[in-house]
Design an enzyme around this catalytic site. Structure first.
Site, short mmCIF file in Angstrom:
data_model
loop_
_atom_site.label_atom_id
_atom_site.label_comp_id
_atom_site.label_asym_id
_atom_site.label_seq_id
_atom_site.Cartn_x
_atom_site.Cartn_y
_atom_site.Cartn_z
N CYS A 182 -19.11 9.56 -25.01
CA CYS A 182 -19.98 9.77 -24.10
C CYS A 182 -21.42 9.09 -24.66
CB CYS A 182 -20.15 10.81 -23.34
SG CYS A 182 -18.64 11.06 -22.22
N ASP B 46 17.84 -10.56 21.95
CA ASP B 46 18.13 -9.12 22.73
C ASP B 46 19.59 -8.49 21.84
OD1 ASP B 46 16.27 -9.11 24.29
OD2 ASP B 46 17.38 -10.13 26.04
#
Ligand SMILES: *[C@@H]1O[C@H](CO)[C@@H](O)[C@H](O)[C@H]1NC(C)=O
Ligand SMILES: *[C@@H]1O[C@H](CO)[C@@H](O)[C@H](O)[C@H]1NC(C)=O
Ligand SMILES: *[C@@H]1O[C@H](CO)[C@@H](O)[C@H](O)[C@H]1NC(C)=O
Ligand SMILES: [Zn+2]
Length: 542
Positions: free
Chosen positions: A24, A357
């Protein structure tokens, strides 16, 4: 190696004594040399300590000296050799030496190093310490192997607790305010992100675990890990009162404290307000983050083809009424099942150029379809494998067949839908007439060209389609006599024409209709789609 400058020294000192880990510190010093993060963090810590102690001893050195590792191998025998003098500011921060601690207690440096090595970083909460080493890489690689993904490259992703942003902000203010007079140029925007450093470290390790697979920044295959830190979740909470607008509840997020929202709130909050609500530097955590399960995700792939349907009792998609299944299968399920298992995908989305269909067959060259395969564990098939897959589908049922099966792009898939209305479709219908059919009726029908129909939304689909009148064109028709009350009607129409309604008239909702034209009652007994004239997907030569 670390390419740190003299002006970084006071910053490094502040950060280390605030409880930041070595990596860091590098991030805050905007060190963008990836290799610097890949070194063991304990070594970096020792090097940083050596670097800052140089000035403490009153003999500032050329910063370049620190860039070479050879000079800084004190780490390996720190317990035995003369420790560097502790800077007074640092010593003040040291935890008291625990009574009865092991043999190293006689060396101040030994105790100090041990202490800092083992304490969890106040900013990254351990992510850039023990959580980004070989153990994590093995965990990620194992997840990939367990799911037997096939891929060329992979990209790592990491999800971090939002409070890391709060903690970073706090540390930044800490450094900035304490060093104000020295106008230390720490611009938060230039910090190396935790996420970035994490990936720099882990990429090589994961690649190694997977036998050298390239871990890159963009890939179709992503391996992600999520870290959480419940202990410090409350860190974000004060922001909700300083910026209520930043934290709006959303449907699919468990917490309003998302990273995005927290970043936004931190941009808005004044320094004074932040310092009033949050400690600076942040409070030391007692534990590291925990990592959740590794998530693997391959982007969707798309498969297209054409299908035939040879039966009159198969819906195109699963037919559910009130949650209950009405037909045992469907076109999409019959096609999808073998494809899903070939590509080992988690799910699919099926689409086609129009639909028939349940009682309508689709003959001829078939109807174009395309499927999105979700999270495929395999993303390529050879020509031969593709043909085998087609055979498997063909052999799985007499009801359907597929051809021209191929992998397509997402973009190509949209071609199937575009200009759909302008395409033509050909049908054959078996017609019954009340009045006996005469020769003139046949020639009358054969002569009709480009007949425009006004079709109100059919009654049978009105429950799912808006009421509208649509104009559709029947380009041509032909009639084939069967017996005195039956004939086959061939039609070439604009896509989207409702054929059944054209024949029986749908209570006058389609005009003109076949009853009107033949001046008798007519009905449609069977319907087949003969061709869907969409030139996609391209045909695959046998
Ligand atoms: C420094 O440490 C490395 C690795 O631990 C070692 O290979 C190297 O020989 C050491 N160098 C010196 C000067 O002690
Ligand atoms: C595809 O299917 C998944 C679930 O199977 C669904 O969540 C997603 O919304 C679908 N996407 C599209 C574009 O239809
Ligand atoms: C599958 O059936 C279709 C339609 O009959 C045919 O065109 C195709 O060649 C068949 N594919 C294989 C691999 O048998
Ligand atoms: Zn850290």
């Amino acid at each position: 190696m670390l390419s740190l400058k003299e002006k970084d020294k006071p910053i490094i000192k502040k950060l280390l004594s605030a409880g930041c880990c070595a990596r860091c510190v590098l991030r805050f010093c905007c060190v963008s040399v990836q290799a610097a993060y890949r070194r063991p963090h304990q070594e970096t810590l020792k090097e940083l300590q050596a670097f800052i102690s140089d000035t403490e001893n009153g003999k500032p050195q050329d910063p370049k000296a620190v860039e070479s590792t050879e000079e800084n191998n004190k780490s390996h025998d720190a317990a035995g050799s003369e420790p560097p003098d502790d800077p007074p500011s640092k010593r003040a921060k040291l935890e008291p030496i625990v009574a009865g601690a092991p043999s190293e207690e006689d060396s101040a440096a030994g105790v100090r190093l041990k202490d800092e090595e083992s304490s969890v970083c106040v900013v990254c909460l351990g992510i850039l310490q023990e959580l980004c080493g070989t153990t994590q890489a093995v965990k990620m690689a194992d997840a990939v192997k367990a799911e037997k993904y096939e891929f060329d490259t992979l990209v790592l992703s990491v999800s971090l607790p939002a409070q890391l942003c709060v903690r970073e902000h706090s540390c930044w203010l800490h450094v900035k305010n304490q060093l104000r007079e020295k106008s230390a140029a720490v611009d938060k925007e230039d910090f190396i992100q935790v996420k970035e450093a994490f990936k720099w470290i882990l990429q090589g390790l994961v690649s190694k675990e997977l036998g050298g697979i390239a871990v890159v920044t963009r890939s179709l295959f992503e391996v992600g890990v999520e870290f959480t830190h419940p202990e410090t979740d409350v860190d974000c909470h004060f922001l909700a009162s300083t910026c209520p607008d930043c934290f709006k509840a959303t449907k699919n997020k468990q917490s309003v404290f998302t990273r995005m929202a927290v970043v936004k709130a931190l941009e808005k909050i004044s320094e004074a307000k932040f310092l009033k609500h949050y400690p600076c530097p942040p409070v030391k955590p007692t534990s590291s983050c925990s990592s959740q399960d590794v998530q693997c995700l391959h982007v969707s792939i798309f498969v297209a083809g054409r299908y035939n349907k040879f039966c009159r009792n198969l819906p195109q998609t699963p037919w559910l009424i009130d949650g209950e299944r009405r037909m045992e299968s469907s076109v999409e399920e019959l096609i999808a099942a073998p494809i899903l298992s070939s590509f080992r995908a988690d799910g699919f989305n099926f689409s086609s150029s129009g639909r028939e269909d349940v009682d309508v067959r689709t003959l001829g060259n078939g109807r174009p379809f395309a499927m999105e395969l979700l999270n495929p564990h395999r993303s390529r098939l050879s020509k031969v494998e593709m043909k085998q897959l087609q055979e498997t589908i063909n052999a799985s049922s007499d009801k359907i067949r597929v051809r021209d099966l191929q992998i397509v792009t997402r973009e190509a898939m949209s071609r199937m839908k575009e200009g759909e209305e302008e395409k033509t479709k050909s049908y054959t219908a078996l017609i019954w007439t009340l009045k006996p059919i005469e020769r003139d009726d046949i020639t009358f029908i054969d002569d009709i060209k480009d007949l425009t129909l006004d079709q109100k939304t059919p009654l049978r689909v009105l429950h799912r389609r808006a009421l509208a009148v649509r104009q559709r064109v029947i380009h041509s028709m032909n009639a084939r006599f069967l017996d005195s009350h039956h004939f086959y009607l061939g039609l070439k129409t604009q896509a989207g024409t409702y054929i059944k309604e054209f024949v029986h008239g749908d209570f006058g909702r389609t005009k003109p209709n076949l009853c009107e034209l033949l001046k008798t009652d007519t009905d449609i007994l069977e319907l087949d789609v003969e061709s869907v004239d969409v030139d996609w997907p391209p045909s695959i030569p046998e």
